[in-house]
Enzyme design. Structure first.
Site, PDB file in Angstrom:
ATOM      1  N   TYR A  73      52.105 -37.505   4.981  1.00  0.00           N
ATOM      2  CA  TYR A  73      53.254 -37.943   5.124  1.00  0.00           C
ATOM      3  C   TYR A  73      54.187 -36.754   6.027  1.00  0.00           C
ATOM      4  O   TYR A  73      54.338 -35.566   5.386  1.00  0.00           O
ATOM      5  CB  TYR A  73      53.901 -38.616   4.312  1.00  0.00           C
ATOM      6  CG  TYR A  73      54.116 -38.274   2.814  1.00  0.00           C
ATOM      7  CD1 TYR A  73      55.612 -37.763   2.750  1.00  0.00           C
ATOM      8  CD2 TYR A  73      52.821 -37.879   2.339  1.00  0.00           C
ATOM      9  CE1 TYR A  73      55.824 -37.357   1.283  1.00  0.00           C
ATOM     10  CE2 TYR A  73      53.364 -36.764   0.980  1.00  0.00           C
ATOM     11  CZ  TYR A  73      54.091 -36.826   0.241  1.00  0.00           C
ATOM     12  OH  TYR A  73      54.202 -35.846  -0.397  1.00  0.00           O
ATOM     13  N   LEU A  80      49.987 -31.091  -3.291  1.00  0.00           N
ATOM     14  CA  LEU A  80      51.240 -31.737  -4.618  1.00  0.00           C
ATOM     15  C   LEU A  80      52.732 -32.227  -3.242  1.00  0.00           C
ATOM     16  O   LEU A  80      52.922 -32.371  -4.612  1.00  0.00           O
ATOM     17  CB  LEU A  80      50.922 -32.002  -5.162  1.00  0.00           C
ATOM     18  CG  LEU A  80      49.422 -32.223  -5.613  1.00  0.00           C
ATOM     19  CD1 LEU A  80      49.115 -31.416  -7.448  1.00  0.00           C
ATOM     20  CD2 LEU A  80      48.704 -33.352  -6.422  1.00  0.00           C
ATOM     21  N   CYS A  81      52.528 -31.274  -2.531  1.00  0.00           N
ATOM     22  CA  CYS A  81      54.452 -30.739  -2.454  1.00  0.00           C
ATOM     23  C   CYS A  81      54.839 -32.477  -2.411  1.00  0.00           C
ATOM     24  O   CYS A  81      54.099 -33.974  -1.466  1.00  0.00           O
ATOM     25  CB  CYS A  81      54.733 -29.814  -1.221  1.00  0.00           C
ATOM     26  SG  CYS A  81      53.137 -29.945   0.198  1.00  0.00           S
ATOM     27  N   THR A  82      56.204 -32.120  -2.036  1.00  0.00           N
ATOM     28  CA  THR A  82      56.871 -33.859  -1.731  1.00  0.00           C
ATOM     29  C   THR A  82      57.966 -32.880  -1.193  1.00  0.00           C
ATOM     30  O   THR A  82      58.173 -32.320  -1.014  1.00  0.00           O
ATOM     31  CB  THR A  82      56.754 -35.143  -2.671  1.00  0.00           C
ATOM     32  OG1 THR A  82      57.069 -36.232  -2.438  1.00  0.00           O
ATOM     33  CG2 THR A  82      57.482 -34.148  -3.666  1.00  0.00           C
ATOM     34  N   TYR A  95      45.575 -25.446   2.991  1.00  0.00           N
ATOM     35  CA  TYR A  95      46.239 -26.000   2.180  1.00  0.00           C
ATOM     36  C   TYR A  95      46.266 -27.806   2.846  1.00  0.00           C
ATOM     37  O   TYR A  95      46.742 -28.635   2.022  1.00  0.00           O
ATOM     38  CB  TYR A  95      47.604 -25.879   3.560  1.00  0.00           C
ATOM     39  CG  TYR A  95      48.962 -26.708   3.274  1.00  0.00           C
ATOM     40  CD1 TYR A  95      49.604 -26.587   2.243  1.00  0.00           C
ATOM     41  CD2 TYR A  95      49.168 -27.649   4.202  1.00  0.00           C
ATOM     42  CE1 TYR A  95      50.532 -27.212   1.754  1.00  0.00           C
ATOM     43  CE2 TYR A  95      50.069 -28.510   3.348  1.00  0.00           C
ATOM     44  CZ  TYR A  95      51.130 -28.391   3.127  1.00  0.00           C
ATOM     45  OH  TYR A  95      51.957 -29.083   2.548  1.00  0.00           O
TER      46      TYR A  95
END
Ligand SMILES: *[C@@H]1O[C@H](CO)[C@@H](O)[C@H](O)[C@H]1NC(C)=O
Ligand SMILES: *[C@@H]1O[C@H](CO)[C@@H](O)[C@H](O)[C@H]1NC(C)=O
Length: 183
Positions: A148, A36-38, A31
């Protein structure tokens, strides 16, 4: 952060589930290097906070031509579970996991706080439950990977997107981190 605890948990799960430790570690570090998650945080005019996320995991690894979808993503989707942390029969926190993933990627403390991250984060005891302490902790702890975080509190204006380099953000000028809050 708390890497000893994470190691102990990983070893414990490997032993209890009879899974080779290396396999479990691979699943957990994968992971870190491939995601590419947000997430978004927004506030409605009446002060209601919305916190949403996706988990873009498994993209670009094999295309399932029958279903027109990413093959690995299809395999991972059924592994997503919602976990309720209970104390005295009452839910005190909720989190969303990939089964077998050691850390928390998305957590909710009902009526207090929501937190999602887009690499990896270890929740730090009580600090998770208080918006300002959580914000401070997210900015100052050393991380395993640049990440983030999207943090929501329980009151109007309590929303932040914190972009973090791996090292701490004590000196914002020199680091590549940013903090954007409603307030
Ligand atoms: C606030 O506004 C949102 C969006 O219009 C709505 O879904 C929600 O029910 C409202 N909340 C309250 C407490 O009125
Ligand atoms: C928000 O959370 C704080 C603890 O961080 C709590 O003391 C307070 O009562 C909560 N406010 C609401 C409106 O739920």
């Amino acid at each position: 952060m708390q890497s000893t605890a994470i190691c102990d948990k990983t070893k414990g799960i490997a032993t209890a589930a009879d899974i080779p430790l290396g396999k479990l570690v691979l699943f957990n570090v994968f992971y870190e290097i491939f995601t590419l998650c947000t997430s978004i945080i927004a506030e409605a005019p009446n002060g209601t906070l919305y916190h949403a996320r996706n988990l873009d995991f498994g993209l670009f690894i094999g295309w399932d031509t029958d279903n027109d979808k990413w093959a690995l993503t299809e395999k991972l989707r059924p592994l997503i579970i919602n976990v309720d942390y209970q104390s005295g029969g009452k839910t005190v926190a909720r989190a969303v996991y990939f089964t077998g993933y050691i850390d928390v990627l998305t957590g909710v403390k009902p009526v207090m706080l929501t937190l999602s991250m887009n690499e990896r984060f270890q929740l730090d005891g009580e600090q998770f439950f208080i918006y300002k302490a959580a914000r401070n902790s997210i900015m100052t702890e050393e991380l395993l990977a640049p990440s983030y975080f999207i943090l929501g509190g329980n009151s109007s204006g309590q929303g932040c997107v914190i972009t973090r380099p791996r090292e701490t953000m004590d000196n914002l000028e020199e680091s590549s981190g940013t903090v954007q809050c409603f307030l």
